[in-house]
Write an enzyme that holds these catalytic residues in place. Sequence first.
Site, PDB file in Angstrom:
ATOM      1  N   ALA A 157       0.815  -1.212   0.000  1.00  0.00           N
ATOM      2  CA  ALA A 157       0.000   0.000   0.000  1.00  0.00           C
ATOM      3  C   ALA A 157       0.858   1.275   0.000  1.00  0.00           C
ATOM      4  CB  ALA A 157      -0.990   0.007   1.169  1.00  0.00           C
ATOM      5  N   GLU A 166       3.947   2.137  -5.444  1.00  0.00           N
ATOM      6  CA  GLU A 166       2.916   1.764  -6.404  1.00  0.00           C
ATOM      7  C   GLU A 166       2.641   2.868  -7.426  1.00  0.00           C
ATOM      8  OE1 GLU A 166      -0.216  -0.909  -4.164  1.00  0.00           O
ATOM      9  OE2 GLU A 166       0.783   0.486  -2.827  1.00  0.00           O
TER      10      GLU A 166
END
Lengths: 160, 418, 314
Positions: C87, C271
């Site tokens: 995350a 990410e």
Amino acid sequence: MKKIALNINGEEYVVDINEDMRLIDLLRDKLHFTGTKEGCGEGECGACTVIMDGETVNSCMVLAFQAEGREIITIEGVGNGEALHPIQKAFLEEGAVQCGFCIPGMVLSAKALLDKKPAPTRNEIREGISGNLCRCTGYNKIVDAIDKASKYLKEEGETK
Amino acid sequence: MKLETVGKNIIRVDGLAKVTGKATYPQDLYMDNMLYGKTLRSTKPHANIKVDTKKAEKIPGVIKILTYRDVPYNHHGVLFKDHEVFCAKKVRSIGDPIAFVVATCEKTATKALEEIEVEYEELEAVFDPIKAMDEKAPKVHDKSNIIYKYQLRRGDIEEGFKQCDVIVEEEYKTSMVDHAFLQPEAGIAYLENDTVVVCVSTQYPHFDQLEIAEALKIPLDKVKVINPAVGGAFGGREDITMQIHLALATRLIGRPVKAIYTRQESFVAHSKRHPMIMRYKTGANRAGRLIAMEATIVGDTGAYASWAINILRKSGVHATGPYEIPNVKVDSYAVYTNNPFAGAMRGFGATQVPIAHEQQMDILAERLNIDPIRFRLENCFKKGSTTATGQILEESIPLERTIKEVEKQMKKSVVGGV
Amino acid sequence: MKKRGIGYASTFYGTGYGNGFPDISRAIAELGTDGNIYIYVGATEVGQGAKTILSQIAAEALGVDFSSIVFICEDTSITPDAGTAAASRQTYNTGNAIKLASEKLRNEIINILEKRYGISTENIEDYLLQVAKLNGDEALRMDGIFTASTTEMDAETGQGNPYYPYTFSVYGIEVEVDTTTGIVEVTKAVCGQDVGRAINPKLIEGQIDGGFSMGLGYGIMEDINLQSGRIKHDRFTSYLIPTALDMPDIDKIIIEEPEATGPYGAKGIGEPVLVAVAPAILNAIYNAVGVRMKEIPVTPERLLKALKVKERGV
């Protein structure tokens, strides 16, 4: 069982092997040169790359008995004792390492390339490591590092 | 603020061990007296099973074959406990673990796998997530295949589309992909007095510890997870794979047990990226302002939920892209099928939706005869913007600047750059 | 015929577990009896550089040299839970926890120096060993806990503050499409990445390169090829991922605009660096040859088929 003699990183070894034993198993399981990694077992990823008589091979695709009488260089034999090889130094400085699993194979492919071609172009470097997969770095910093290592090696050659 | 260390290109601390080959990944560990483990996996996507290990157990060198009968609590999972440690009565996808052979060497363990008899009674399977949403579709678990729906409502979607001069409707599809980290899963477990030590590559050691303790029904402090060098993860080491198998084996046998997956086993053992079907309808006015967007997103999570709920939620929240749109309607669904399970992978649901929203942006720009960069600058989030979920973006929102700098550099770098 | 085109994509990414789920990182900063600073934290180094980045944050917060930091993250029995290495949350969340623990430890060391030795100083570096020896075998330890601030969204309307903070990416890509073979080559890229503040620019560049490679594979190469639930491409001979020859050189632009709640203003980027790649390639393909590829990966077969459809003017 079969007894073979081979040279690894400058030292002579005489070892008992099974006929179907792969070179990578001999290096890792028997002699604990665990710097050589297995990523696919079929010669596609290059993580198990070692240098055999000056040529890179995928040690997962070579049977141990085929290494009889040969000279093998693994990652453990690249540096000079505690001193890093210029390729290793450049990999560190350029940030060419992430998870590290492909790195031993990459360093050996780079070494084989620079041994033959001391000043490769960026594209020749890309070709030289195209048999080594890396999932983390996107290769660019590895290319930067090999480029830098070639300059280090040139300087070393000049000062000798 | 004057900073001394932050902002500097310090050489990574784990780098030296990695360039010299000294970094230790779990496959690099060898212990005295250790055994090897191999996993028997389902070859059918949906079937009732009966497992007979008797013949395999008789092979010399086979120490033990673990099945569901050996597991005190046979469930695990990051959110729902819908994975079985070993399938008891039913397999739900190809690759589901059925048994774990522990033997004195790898070859014997592999041979034993072939001698385990699995009787499959095949069940009708469902592979298409849209079909799986139908009430009459085969149930992967004993409940609806739709495990989650996220809905986002902002403004008045019908009124919004009425105000649009151009509306673009398209459907986009993404594929199921693998993390393909270079280090295949590997681990070794052993006992340290009455503590089970599991040495494995993972993204979240404390959660693995919890799942192992739950499955073995032992106190948390009797489980220790050691996390040495990890050869890439990208989300694929969020769900556990061999951790409980190894822990259970070493606890029952009392000797160290090691396992290494082949690349092919790695492909079936860990999660995948959710493939998504994304139907988009996006509208703008002649002045180049986005007015309304409607999206329906279906994510195929395969046989197990893993992080599907969080991922389809993230897709829904990020469905607009980084643009202010006053009228938004999004429905996103996570659906079970008999495909391999999908879970976390770098981007986590926010990777799929840009395939849709960024093409919608370019299509709209072309129809409006506006440069795609200008169109993005006109609509992009700025300081003080409100997202589709009503969140006000108050600081560190340098999107406009980033767009401009990239455009400038593209003009310099790319010959014939527009 | 070979045709070139360029495409852009801009994306955003919300950090953390999100939706009000307790997103907690814990860390311990310790002055060891050897005068080194030990950071204990259950944050995994998966290759992203967590050990280095988080050690830099600790050194900065303590006001000591980077070489004094010993980072320990490999054993659950001696490290506190810092949540998952996912995350894009370790720099932001765990970075904050380490910063808090380190600041507490620094203040304690300053207090001790003042109370015990009457030394009033901001430079603790030279006194670490002296303070370390005070307690005998007992090390001085401070903990830090950080919880991300998000809210649960309304079940009917999806309204709320589900993630914090957001990170932005803008990628411009040039492709060359061979209309005879259907092969797409990515020839150049400019990657603009918002980072809040760059803790270690070189590591960020490495993330951009790596994310780019994964995005390139996602856009034009990778598919496990499912057939009736079976993965047909389950080895590197059939599941193709980018090699060094598939990657272009990349111009990287690191955009700094500090986020007040981040450690020294930093945000997570692990990410975000991936998500803009594939859509920018798709837009570049359209720019080059005029076909909209709505399904990925854009394999040569798929692209040739689309080009044929376009030719027939369907």
